[in-house]
Design a protein around this motif. Structure first.
Motif, short mmCIF file in Angstrom:
data_model
loop_
_atom_site.label_atom_id
_atom_site.label_comp_id
_atom_site.label_asym_id
_atom_site.label_seq_id
_atom_site.Cartn_x
_atom_site.Cartn_y
_atom_site.Cartn_z
N ALA A 92 -7.71 90.37 119.87
CA ALA A 92 -8.12 88.99 120.11
C ALA A 92 -7.89 88.59 121.56
CB ALA A 92 -7.37 88.05 119.17
N ALA A 93 -6.75 89.02 122.11
CA ALA A 93 -6.43 88.69 123.50
C ALA A 93 -7.39 89.38 124.46
CB ALA A 93 -4.99 89.09 123.82
N GLN A 106 -1.43 90.23 128.76
CA GLN A 106 -0.82 89.92 127.47
C GLN A 106 -1.34 90.85 126.38
OE1 GLN A 106 -1.31 85.73 126.59
NE2 GLN A 106 -0.67 85.14 128.65
N ALA A 107 -2.65 91.14 126.42
CA ALA A 107 -3.23 92.04 125.43
C ALA A 107 -2.64 93.44 125.54
CB ALA A 107 -4.76 92.10 125.63
N ARG A 142 -4.03 93.48 116.05
CA ARG A 142 -4.97 92.38 115.86
C ARG A 142 -4.84 91.34 116.97
NH1 ARG A 142 -4.96 91.07 109.31
NH2 ARG A 142 -5.76 93.12 108.64
N ARG A 143 -3.62 91.00 117.29
CA ARG A 143 -3.41 90.02 118.37
C ARG A 143 -3.88 90.58 119.70
NH1 ARG A 143 2.67 88.31 118.32
NH2 ARG A 143 1.91 87.00 120.03
N HIS A 182 2.99 85.48 130.67
CA HIS A 182 2.73 84.20 130.00
C HIS A 182 2.81 83.09 131.04
CE1 HIS A 182 2.29 81.62 126.53
NE2 HIS A 182 3.24 80.85 127.02
N HIS A 190 1.05 95.25 118.11
CA HIS A 190 0.40 94.08 117.51
C HIS A 190 -1.11 94.21 117.75
CE1 HIS A 190 4.40 92.44 116.98
NE2 HIS A 190 4.63 92.50 118.29
N LEU A 217 0.82 93.33 124.04
CA LEU A 217 0.74 93.26 122.57
C LEU A 217 0.36 94.63 121.99
CD1 LEU A 217 -1.06 89.82 122.22
CD2 LEU A 217 1.29 90.34 121.50
#
Length: 210
Positions: A180-181, A165-166, A176-177, A150, A174, A169
């Motif tokens: 999106a990432a 980050q993806a 869905r997040r 981050h 996670h 996640l």
């Protein structure tokens, strides 16, 4: 008349020096010391950079010759004695790579932490953060990895930061997040690269399992 005027002016000068002479002398002395200190500091910094540059060349030469011990010794001296120079952070990245090749993971982490926290160049600090985050994730420490992934202002490293980050996640479940990432990371990533291909594959797997 002229003598009276000269006498009055001389008296004013004497009075002025009696009041302010010491202050003027001390001020001039302080200015001389400050100027001398400035030029000494510039000379000292220049000398430090020259010595650090020589050590960095030693690190690179030793690394190219697979002389890991010599490279580590020179790099460690750079980190300890010349941390304020740009070469220290660069050397830490080299030492981290060498340590990784030797499977010395604690040394990898130590050098990456040095570069991430103390390197004078923003690009070196950011590179070290992303590499350290990826390593910590691979070692099974996603929460620690997130700290380094981050980055408030990643600029040219935005795609790399988002991709890491993806992955974190996704590791944490996670989906869905993570999808999106990955989508955001792919927008700024090179169209044809091994990393881009990997991100697309991981994104597709997450979408299929949702």
């Amino acid at each position: 008349m002229a003598n009276d005027w000269a006498h009055d002016e001389l008296g004013e000068i004497k009075e002025f020096w009696q009041k302010y002479g010491r202050t003027i002398v001390y001020g001039a002395l302080a200015a001389a010391i400050a100027i001398g200190g400035f030029f000494y500091y510039r000379h000292y910094r220049a000398q430090q950079r020259v010595l650090a540059g020589a050590l960095y060349e030693e690190v690179l030469n030793a690394a190219s010759q697979m002389r890991f011990g010599l490279a580590t010794a020179a790099g460690t001296k750079l980190e300890h004695s010349y941390a304020a120079t740009p070469y220290a952070g660069q050397a830490a990245l080299v030492l981290a790579r060498l340590a990784y090749q030797q499977n010395q993971i604690p040394a990898v982490i130590t050098n990456l932490k040095f570069a991430a926290g103390k390197a004078t160049q923003w690009s070196v600090r950011t590179t070290a953060r992303l590499r350290l985050g990826g390593l910590l994730l691979a070692l099974g420490h996603p929460h620690q990895a997130w700290t380094y992934a981050h980055i408030a202002k990643p600029y040219g490293f935005k795609a790399m930061a988002l991709g890491l980050q993806a992955e974190i996640l996704a590791h944490e479940g996670h989906k869905r997040r993570a999808v999106a990432a990955f989508a955001e990371a792919l927008k700024g990533a090179p169209r044809k690269s091994a990393l881009t291909t990997l991100w697309r594959r991981e994104q597709a797997q997450l979408q299929a399992s949702s």
